[in-house]
Design a protein around this motif. Structure first.
Motif, PDB file in Angstrom:
ATOM      1  N   LEU A  15       0.748  -0.973   0.311  1.00  0.00           N
ATOM      2  CA  LEU A  15      -0.248  -0.018   0.587  1.00  0.00           C
ATOM      3  C   LEU A  15       0.633   1.325  -0.002  1.00  0.00           C
ATOM      4  O   LEU A  15       0.298   2.199  -0.301  1.00  0.00           O
ATOM      5  N   LEU A  16       2.231   1.340   0.688  1.00  0.00           N
ATOM      6  CA  LEU A  16       2.765   2.253   1.156  1.00  0.00           C
ATOM      7  C   LEU A  16       3.448   2.298  -0.776  1.00  0.00           C
ATOM      8  O   LEU A  16       3.601   3.715  -0.709  1.00  0.00           O
ATOM      9  N   LEU A  18       2.418   1.307  -3.012  1.00  0.00           N
ATOM     10  CA  LEU A  18       0.811   1.835  -4.613  1.00  0.00           C
ATOM     11  C   LEU A  18       0.964   3.499  -4.225  1.00  0.00           C
ATOM     12  O   LEU A  18       1.068   4.438  -4.966  1.00  0.00           O
ATOM     13  N   THR A  19       0.749   4.202  -3.422  1.00  0.00           N
ATOM     14  CA  THR A  19       0.347   5.083  -2.689  1.00  0.00           C
ATOM     15  C   THR A  19       2.101   6.652  -2.863  1.00  0.00           C
ATOM     16  O   THR A  19       1.213   7.638  -4.073  1.00  0.00           O
ATOM     17  N   VAL A  20       2.854   5.717  -3.232  1.00  0.00           N
ATOM     18  CA  VAL A  20       4.027   6.608  -3.326  1.00  0.00           C
ATOM     19  C   VAL A  20       4.148   6.524  -4.794  1.00  0.00           C
ATOM     20  O   VAL A  20       3.842   7.506  -5.911  1.00  0.00           O
ATOM     21  N   THR A  21       4.009   5.764  -5.260  1.00  0.00           N
ATOM     22  CA  THR A  21       3.779   5.380  -7.291  1.00  0.00           C
ATOM     23  C   THR A  21       2.529   6.038  -7.714  1.00  0.00           C
ATOM     24  O   THR A  21       3.231   6.844  -8.449  1.00  0.00           O
ATOM     25  N   ASN A  22       1.540   6.047  -7.089  1.00  0.00           N
ATOM     26  CA  ASN A  22      -0.081   7.027  -6.925  1.00  0.00           C
ATOM     27  C   ASN A  22       0.163   8.270  -7.284  1.00  0.00           C
ATOM     28  O   ASN A  22      -0.433   9.448  -8.009  1.00  0.00           O
ATOM     29  N   PHE A  23       1.181   8.958  -6.136  1.00  0.00           N
ATOM     30  CA  PHE A  23       1.122  10.116  -6.260  1.00  0.00           C
ATOM     31  C   PHE A  23       2.010  10.742  -7.345  1.00  0.00           C
ATOM     32  O   PHE A  23       2.151  11.773  -7.793  1.00  0.00           O
ATOM     33  N   SER A  24       2.973  10.168  -7.594  1.00  0.00           N
ATOM     34  CA  SER A  24       4.176  10.529  -8.402  1.00  0.00           C
ATOM     35  C   SER A  24       3.615  10.752  -9.512  1.00  0.00           C
ATOM     36  O   SER A  24       3.370  11.610 -10.448  1.00  0.00           O
TER      37      SER A  24
END
Length: 195
Positions: A15-16, A18-24
């Motif tokens: 999840l972390l 994915l969250t970082v990837t989604n943010f970028s």
């Protein structure tokens, strides 16, 4: 319990990531979306500008048929027609020049002086092209010249035919080429000159 904890840590790690990837990705997409929105705004502005030109040309054409043609205000034909206009007639002939076009139009009023166009049920345009369906009507009340000093006597019959004009317009808002279409057999039949 340890397996459950490892599973929970693994899910949290995923999840972390994915969250970082989604943010970028979101940041990248935000810039891309902004560029796409600007491009779409530019394209919409061009479409709106083109639609304004089409609307103006169609309004000019309404004035041409409803006022200039119907009232034989030939001195105003230059408002909608270029000096060297190329006109394609329903019989397949073509003419060049506004003066010749005026002479040809005048001939329609010799034998049917009440010739008129008062409605355009269909009006469309695309780019520098307009296509308008008009309803041309009148009554054969005067002798029709047929050449060599000969005439066809008036029949007193009324005509009402659909006709289409396709116009190609320049950037000054005048037609440089015009295509006229109507069914000549229907026209002659309604005049009482054909069966």
């Amino acid at each position: 319990m340890k397996t459950k904890l490892n599973f929970t840590k693994a899910v949290m790690a995923i999840l972390l990531v994915l969250t970082v990837t989604n943010f970028s990705l979101a940041q990248k997409s935000k810039n891309e979306y902004k560029a796409e929105v600007e491009q779409l705004k530019s394209e919409l502005a061009k479409i709106a500008e083109t639609n304004e030109v089409i609307a103006k040309n169609l309004a000019t054409f309404d004035e041409l048929d409803f006022v200039v043609f119907t009232n034989e205000e030939w001195a105003r034909l230059h408002e909608s027609h270029a000096e060297d206009i190329l006109v394609h007639w329903p019989d397949g002939s073509t003419t060049t020049g506004i003066e010749r076009h005026i002479e040809d139009l005048k001939k329609m009023f010799v034998y049917a002086p009440d010739t008129r166009i008062k409605e355009h049920p269909i009006k469309i345009g695309s780019g520098n092209l307009t296509a308008v369906m008009g309803v041309m009507e009148g009554t054969f009340t005067k002798p029709m010249p047929i050449g060599d000093g000969k005439f066809i006597d008036p029949t007193g019959k009324a005509f009402k035919i659909n006709m289409v004009t396709i116009g190609l317009w320049d950037d000054k808002g005048v037609m440089y080429e015009e295509y006229l279409f109507w069914d000549n057999l229907t026209y002659m039949t309604q005049l009482g000159l054909a069966n």
